[in-house]
Structures are given as structure tokens and as C-alpha cells.
Scaffold this motif. Structure first.
Motif, PDB file in Angstrom:
ATOM      1  N   ASP A 269       0.057   1.124  -8.454  1.00  0.00           N
ATOM      2  CA  ASP A 269      -0.791   1.992  -9.279  1.00  0.00           C
ATOM      3  C   ASP A 269      -0.209   3.391  -9.468  1.00  0.00           C
ATOM      4  N   VAL A 270       0.735   3.785  -8.605  1.00  0.00           N
ATOM      5  CA  VAL A 270       1.306   5.127  -8.750  1.00  0.00           C
ATOM      6  C   VAL A 270       2.747   5.087  -9.275  1.00  0.00           C
TER       7      VAL A 270
ATOM      8  N   THR B 295       0.849  -1.203   0.000  1.00  0.00           N
ATOM      9  CA  THR B 295       0.000   0.000   0.000  1.00  0.00           C
ATOM     10  C   THR B 295       0.878   1.245   0.000  1.00  0.00           C
ATOM     11  N   ASP B 296       0.480   2.228  -0.798  1.00  0.00           N
ATOM     12  CA  ASP B 296       1.215   3.482  -0.881  1.00  0.00           C
ATOM     13  C   ASP B 296       0.819   4.362   0.316  1.00  0.00           C
ATOM     14  N   GLU B 297       1.818   4.781   1.068  1.00  0.00           N
ATOM     15  CA  GLU B 297       1.509   5.580   2.276  1.00  0.00           C
ATOM     16  C   GLU B 297       0.857   6.904   1.907  1.00  0.00           C
ATOM     17  N   LYS B 298       1.241   7.459   0.753  1.00  0.00           N
ATOM     18  CA  LYS B 298       0.751   8.790   0.385  1.00  0.00           C
ATOM     19  C   LYS B 298      -0.719   8.759  -0.034  1.00  0.00           C
ATOM     20  N   THR B 299      -1.074   7.793  -0.873  1.00  0.00           N
ATOM     21  CA  THR B 299      -2.437   7.773  -1.423  1.00  0.00           C
ATOM     22  C   THR B 299      -3.350   6.782  -0.701  1.00  0.00           C
TER      23      THR B 299
ATOM     24  N   GLY C   2      -3.675   3.860  -1.617  1.00  0.00           N
ATOM     25  CA  GLY C   2      -4.003   2.832  -2.621  1.00  0.00           C
ATOM     26  C   GLY C   2      -2.796   1.934  -2.861  1.00  0.00           C
TER      27      GLY C   2
END
Ligand code: NBP
Length: 482
Positions: free
Chosen positions: A256-257, A246-250, A252
């Protein structure tokens, strides 16, 4: 801990991530190591960080480094591939004595290794080109090692190299590959196969996303399941981990980023170029290199996405069946990619007189390296049972595996084509399979055309000899080799 001068069994010059970790791996196993780096500050940093891990002798100059070594001197050069390797050899050579051994353990091109082997031999030095796979963690904890060079020189370093290599089922992942460039050649094909493996995984992910309609966490679970079957491998295992992150920023999925432009350091291209030179069909690896090239055309792709039309994707009717079809297509395509890579090594072995033991190559890739996989045991067994087989597809285990998967494989390629999802490695592997199993391919027409426009001649199926037809004159056929 610092050892006294002249007592180091081996030296490592080049203390960036790979050299530093190899030196630590050797020293941790009780072998005294001399360490050196062009920029002395890096040697100091190395000693500050790891000096207490073993018997290191740090050297600021090459003279001190050479003086710290037992004879015959054994020197691992772990610097950037290309000109830096030549520069180090030039500086080292005058300081060495006859019979000393220079070991280039970086990712050098095998032709450079052949050239350096010959040049060192003229100076009375022994040169080894050694492939090391496994990245920085492998270098520290146990890489897969592919040593090439004079067998007598290998005997002088065998104990050290097998001692630091990964071990699978009690067998070290290190075996003498062959003379001069053989070690770096095998490492190159290893990297090429890694490209194909990764591309096939990416195509499976693309289909699971855009045809099966699954998100990254759901696909992560599928890869986790796949890792307990035929596909079990390091790359499938880490695919599950990357997709699950999981992306800490989004909040999501991280994947995906991440920008969809794949980079490359060139060993995939070397493998493909060499295959072209040898005339070996290497579609899986070559398509993987092309796919990375196409991914990098992101500006063009963004414009084309608005301009070029394609089918409207529709949801899969039976998602479970599709997912299992994709698993089978992935396995069959992987078998083809490995069959092609091993056929290439076989051809190179003949061309260079290397006498490669292909079963042993599969054995040393079972641990420590990026393509480590259960599957490699099947390749080792195949060569043990079927000797010098020309193509792994002809070995019953693989013949059956691909036969069992082929219906699913064909459905996946059809679906991908209908839905407009690119599957260059899946599709080219299937085409290779279909061409390889054909008794007669359309090359008869190619020969006819070549003879028409260039008088290149053709052979007949019903008679010996070479023939030319006077296509634009009187149309008669003449035999040209008598
Ligand atoms: P790099 O490939 O980044 O090279 C850095 C090292 O090369 C430093 O020690 C640097 O010294 C030295 N160097 C250079 Br650049 N030019 C030099 C010159 N003219 N003379 C002497 N030394 C010079 O290091 P790496 O990532 O540790 O990789 C080393 C080798 O291992 C490469 O061939 C690489 O392809 C291969 N390899 C890497 C991996 C990986 O995962 N990174 C995996 C498998 C194989 P300096 O400190 O003075 O600049």
C-alpha cells in the motif's frame, strides 16, 4: 583457491551480480573458472568474498584472462547489454585463436547477436548468444538457460551449461535453442510473457481490491490458495508473499505504500515491436507494456483523477463468486498470453529459419526462471502430442480450459468495465479469443475502405484474383491481376 594458468575450462568476464553468481555456480560444481572484470577492483572483491568456493583464476588484464583458459577458449561475457558487449568483443578478439568461443550471456537484442555472430565468424571465432533467466538467485543456484549459436560450439559448453542449470524432474532447464540469435530471441519472448503474467496478476489484484473490497492480507491468502491449482507458479507464489508483507514503518501492508509507477528495462517493448514486425497479434504482452507506460504517467493521472468522471464503484453482491470468476479470468487470459507468445516464436522461427522446438522451450522454462509454472508441462505435452500446431488454443487441453473459463472471464470483463476498473490484458485477451474463433471478421470492410481511398484492391470470396472498384468514377469492378 587459485588454479594455475591455462587450466581454466571457462572464463567469465563481467563480475557484477549476474556474472559473479554464474562464475560461482560453475566453480561450485567443480569446473575451474578464470574471472575478469573491466574494473580490476571488482575482481579483487570477488576473490575476497568467494575465492574459496572453487578453482578460480583471477585476471586483472584480458591478456592474463585469455592466457588462463584451456583451448578452445570458452569465454562468458556478462556485461551490460548494448555497446559494452561490442567493446568487450573488440578487445578480446585480437587475443583469441580460430575456433575460440565467445558467449554473450546477457540480455542482448537478438539482432545484435546475429550481427555479432557474423562478425565473429569473419574472424574465425564462434559466437553464442545465450539467454539466462532467474535473476541473481537463479544465476547462482540454477537458472533457465537458452543457448543459441553454432551447434558445434554448443557441444563444447553443453556439459558446463547443463551442469549449472535448474533441474526439473531430472531434466536440466537448458537446451540448444537454435543458431545465431535464437537463444536471445527466446529469452526476449520469455521476458515478454513475464510482463503479461505480471500485468494479469496486477489486474486480478486491482479487481480484488476495488470490486471485491478486500485488503492486501486477504488477497494474499487468495493468491496462496490459487497457487495450489492450475495457476501454480513462482509469480503467484511471490504475489502472496508481497501482499502479505507488513511495512515496518506504518504497520500496514507494504504494497500500500509502494509508488504505483512500474519501471521496465525494455525487453517487453522489444517483444512487442518484434511482434508488430512479424504481424503476429500479441495483445497480452503489448498491453502489459502499455500499462507500465500508463502507470508512469503519474502526474497526468493525478490531474485526470480530479477531472475525468467514471462510475461509482459498488460492492460486489456475491464476493465468493466474484473471486472465483477472477481466478478463472486470470487463467484464461494467461493461456491466451502464452498462446500468443508461442505463436510469435513459431513465426520468428519460420522467418529466421531457426527450426525452434517449441515444446522444448516450455520444458526449459519450468525451472530457474521467473515464469516457472506447472502450466508449462501442459504446453510441452501439447507440442509432443500435436506437433507443429499453429496456436495452443487449438490443442484440446487449452481449448477446454478456455471454454470452461469463458463465462467467468466475460463476467469479469463486464463487471470491470461497469465499475470503471481498467483490465487491458484481461479484456484484450478475451477480444483476441473472440476474434481468433471467428470465421469472418470485419476486415472485409477495411479492404473496401482501403480500395476506396487508395486503390489497394481486394479479393472476392466467390472468385480468384484481385479487384478494384472505380468507386468515384463509374462504380465498375475491374480485375487487376490479369
Ligand atoms: P550490469 O548490466 O549492471 O553490467 C555491469 C557489468 O558490465 C560490470 O561488470 C561492468 O564493469 C561491465 N561493463 C560495462 Br557497464 N561497460 C563495460 C565495458 N565497456 N567494457 C567492459 N565491461 C563493461 O550487470 P548485471 O546486472 O550483472 O547483468 C549482466 C547482464 O545480464 C546484462 O545484460 C543484464 O541485462 C543480464 N541479466 C541480468 C539479470 C538481473 O537480474 N540482473 C537477469 C538476467 C539477465 P565495471 O565493473 O568495470 O563497471
Amino acid at each position: 583457491m587459485t588454479a594455475s594458468a591455462g587450466s581454466s575450462r571457462i572464463g567469465v568476464s563481467g563480475l557484477a551480480v549476474m556474472g559473479a553468481n554464474l562464475a560461482r555456480n560453475i566453480a561450485r560444481r567443480g569446473t575451474p573458472v578464470a574471472v575478469h572484470n573491466r574494473t580490476a577492483a571488482r575482481t579483487k572483491e570477488f576473490m575476497q568474498a568467494y575465492g574459496d568456493e572453487g578453482a578460480f583464476t583471477p585476471a586483472e588484464s584480458l591478456e592474463d584472462f585469455v592466457a588462463a583458459l584451456e583451448r578452445p577458449r570458452r569465454i562468458i561475457v556478462m556485461v551490460k547489454a548494448g555497446k559494452p558487449v561490442d567493446a568487450v568483443i573488440e578487445e578480446l578478439s585480437p587475443l583469441l585463436d580460430e575456433g575460440d568461443i565467445i558467449i554473450d550471456a546477457g540480455n542482448s537484442h537478438f539482432d545484435d547477436t546475429k550481427r555479432r555472430t557474423a562478425a565473429c565468424a569473419e574472424r574465425g571465432l564462434r559466437f553464442m548468444g545465450v539467454g539466462v533467466s532467474g535473476g541473481e538467485e537463479g544465476a547462482l543456484l540454477g537458472p533457465s538457460i537458452m543457448p543459441g549459436g553454432d551447434p558445434a560450439a554448443y557441444a563444447e559448453v553443453e556439459e558446463i551449461l547443463t551442469g549449472i542449470a535448474a533441474v526439473v524432474d531430472g531434466t536440466p532447464c537448458c537446451v540448444h535453442v537454435g543458431p545465431d540469435g535464437a537463444g536471445h530471441y527466446v529469452k526476449m519472448v520469455h521476458n515478454g510473457i513475464e510482463y503479461a503474467d505480471i500485468q494479469l496478476i496486477a489486474e486480478a489484484y486491482d479487481l480484488l481490491t476495488h470490486v471485491a473490497g478486500l485488503d492486501a492480507p486477504a488477497i494474499a491468502k487468495i493468491f496462496e490458495e490459487w497457487n495450489s491449482g492450475d495457476l501454480e507458479s513462482f509469480l503467484i507464489e511471490i504475489t502472496a508473499k508481497v501482499l502479505a508483507k507488513t511495512d515496518e514503518k506504518t504497520g500496514g501492508p507494504l504494497v500500500d505504500v509502494i509508488v504505483d509507477e512500474a519501471q521496465q528495462k525494455g525487453t517487453g517493448t522489444w517483444t512487442a515491436v518484434d511482434a508488430l514486425g512479424l504481424g503476429v497479434p500479441l495483445t497480452g504482452i503489448t498491453e502489459a507494456v502499455f500499462a507500465r507506460g500508463l502507470s508512469a504517467l503519474s502526474g497526468e493521472r493525478r490531474a485526470a483523477a480530479k477531472t475525468l468522471s467514471g462510475p461509482n464503484p459498488s460492492a460486489a453482491e456475491n464476493r465468493e463468486d466474484l473471486v472465483d470468476d477472477i481466478r478463472q479470468a486470470l487463467y484464461a487470459s494467461k493461456v491466451v498470453a502464452y498462446a500468443q507468445g508461442f505463436a510469435q516464436m513459431r513465426a520468428a522461427s519460420v522467418a529466421n529459419g531457426w527450426d525452434l522446438d517449441l515444446g522444448a522451450m516450455a520444458t526449459i522454462w519450468r525451472g530457474g526462471c521467473i515464469i516457472r509454472a506447472q502450466f508449462l508441462n501442459r504446453i510441452t505435452e501439447a507440442y509432443a502430442e500435436h506437433g507443429d500446431v499453429e496456436n495452443l488454443l487449438m490443442v484440446p487441453y487449452f481449448t477446454e480450459a478456455v471454454a470452461n473459463a469463458q463465462d467467468a472471464w466475460r463476467r469479469v470483463v463486464i463487471t470491470a468495465t461497469e465499475q470503471g476498473v481498467p483490465v487491458p490484458a484481461f479484456a484484450s485477451s478475451l477480444s483476441y479469443y473472440d476474434a481468433y474463433r471467428r470465421e469472418r471478421v470485419p476486415a472485409n470492410l477495411i479492404q473496401g475502405l482501403r480500395d476506396f481511398f487508395g486503390a489497394h484492391t481486394y479479393r472476392r470470396i466467390d472468385a480468384e484474383g484481385s479487384y478494384h472498384t472505380r468507386w468515384s468514377q463509374d462504380g465498375t469492378e475491374v480485375r487487376t491481376d490479369v
